[in-house]
Design an enzyme around this catalytic site. Structure first.
Site, mmCIF file in Angstrom:
data_model
loop_
_atom_site.group_PDB
_atom_site.id
_atom_site.type_symbol
_atom_site.label_atom_id
_atom_site.label_comp_id
_atom_site.label_asym_id
_atom_site.label_seq_id
_atom_site.Cartn_x
_atom_site.Cartn_y
_atom_site.Cartn_z
ATOM 1 N N ASN A 60 -2.379 5.238 -2.952
ATOM 2 C CA ASN A 60 -2.216 3.772 -3.036
ATOM 3 C C ASN A 60 -3.549 3.022 -3.000
ATOM 4 O O ASN A 60 -3.614 1.856 -3.400
ATOM 5 C CB ASN A 60 -1.314 3.238 -1.915
ATOM 6 C CG ASN A 60 0.152 3.537 -2.117
ATOM 7 O OD1 ASN A 60 0.925 3.627 -1.169
ATOM 8 N ND2 ASN A 60 0.568 3.693 -3.374
ATOM 9 N N ASP A 93 10.476 2.985 -1.434
ATOM 10 C CA ASP A 93 9.991 2.752 -2.798
ATOM 11 C C ASP A 93 10.792 1.638 -3.486
ATOM 12 O O ASP A 93 11.975 1.472 -3.217
ATOM 13 C CB ASP A 93 10.113 4.074 -3.580
ATOM 14 C CG ASP A 93 9.261 4.074 -4.835
ATOM 15 O OD1 ASP A 93 8.463 3.132 -5.027
ATOM 16 O OD2 ASP A 93 9.405 5.014 -5.638
#
Ligand code: FPP
Length: 246
Positions: A69, A21
């Site tokens: 996503n 991340d």
């Protein structure tokens, strides 16, 4: 003894999973587009795969693209898919030279054809490699994986292929995308967020969790060593007492 040797002389995690991340924030800090963050994130992927191979880690699973996503701006999704195809093309030789098997988990049917084909090509070419398995979680969501498992098992029960009494952890493990992988020993998340974000919920039941503020493109060999050293300091009791372990 150097750092690497001191890590290897203790018990290594067999399976490391990483929530990579912070690519976007890394790019923003530099006044660059998010795509620049992802490109540098791909370099971190390469570094991490190399380090895990050198150390003798058997399984590395990377959260590369979640089911959620798909909701990102179309351009960013395209960038990530393009990056995936180019990385696969570029790294196939490295995977072969280092005896690394590539695998993927997730709802792969949703991937663009080009990505799906390239991925299958590399997985097929590396399927007999045995030094380490590198698994990419793509279009992956843990709840979806568990839901599919429940559906598949229900169908087998309905068709009298298995009886409800047979359903135990091993039957569930056999129906998950991760059927060929052991449980996760060490889960790492970069960028300071302390969440699991729908990643391997069943498989991390007894994993040690390691959160670092480092953004993914900045994640180096030394950061990985630090995570493993922290793992090696922890006592994994699996519900038992310290005395029972000794
Ligand atoms: C998280 O950063 C990263 C991703 C959503 C994708 C991970 C992709 C890569 C590391 C690039 C290529 C991958 C491979 C396997 C070659 P973010 O965009 O969520 O960052 P932010 O939270 O700072 O916005």
């Amino acid at each position: 003894m150097n750092l690497k040797e001191s890590i290897q002389s203790k018990k290594l995690p067999e399976h490391i999973a990483i929530i990579m991340d912070g690519n976007g924030r890394w790019a923003k800090q530099k006044g660059r587009l998010r795509a620049f963050g992802h490109e540098n994130g791909a370099k971190s992927v390469k570094r991490t795969v190399e380090t895990c191979t050198e150390l003798g880690i058997k399984h590395l699973t990377l959260y590369a693209f979640s089911t959620e996503n798909w909701n990102r701006p179309k351009l960013e999704v395209q960038t990530l898919m393009r990056l995936l195809v180019s990385s696969l093309k570029k790294e196939i030789k490295t995977l072969q030279d280092n005896n690394i098997k590539l695998a993927a988990i997730g709802n792969l049917k949703l991937l663009p054809k080009k990505v799906f084909n390239e991925l299958n090509e590399v997985m097929d070419q590396t399927k007999f490699n045995s030094r380490m398995t590198l698994t990419l979680a793509l279009s992956y969501g843990s709840r979806e994986e568990i839901l599919n498992t429940v559906k598949e098992i229900s169908i087998k029960v309905k068709n009298n292929i298995i009886s409800p009494d047979d359903i135990g952890e091993s039957i569930i493990n056999e129906h998950l995308y991760t059927q060929n992988l052991p449980d996760v020993d060490l889960l790492i998340r970069t960028s300071g967020e302390q969440r699991i974000s729908n990643f391997l919920l069943w498989q991390i039941a007894y994993a040690e969790l390691f959160f670092t503020k480092v953004l993914w493109p900045d994640f180096t060999k030394e950061h990985l060593y630090e995570a493993i050293m922290e793992y090696q300091k922890r006592e994994r009791r699996f519900g038992k007492t310290s005395e029972q372990l000794n």
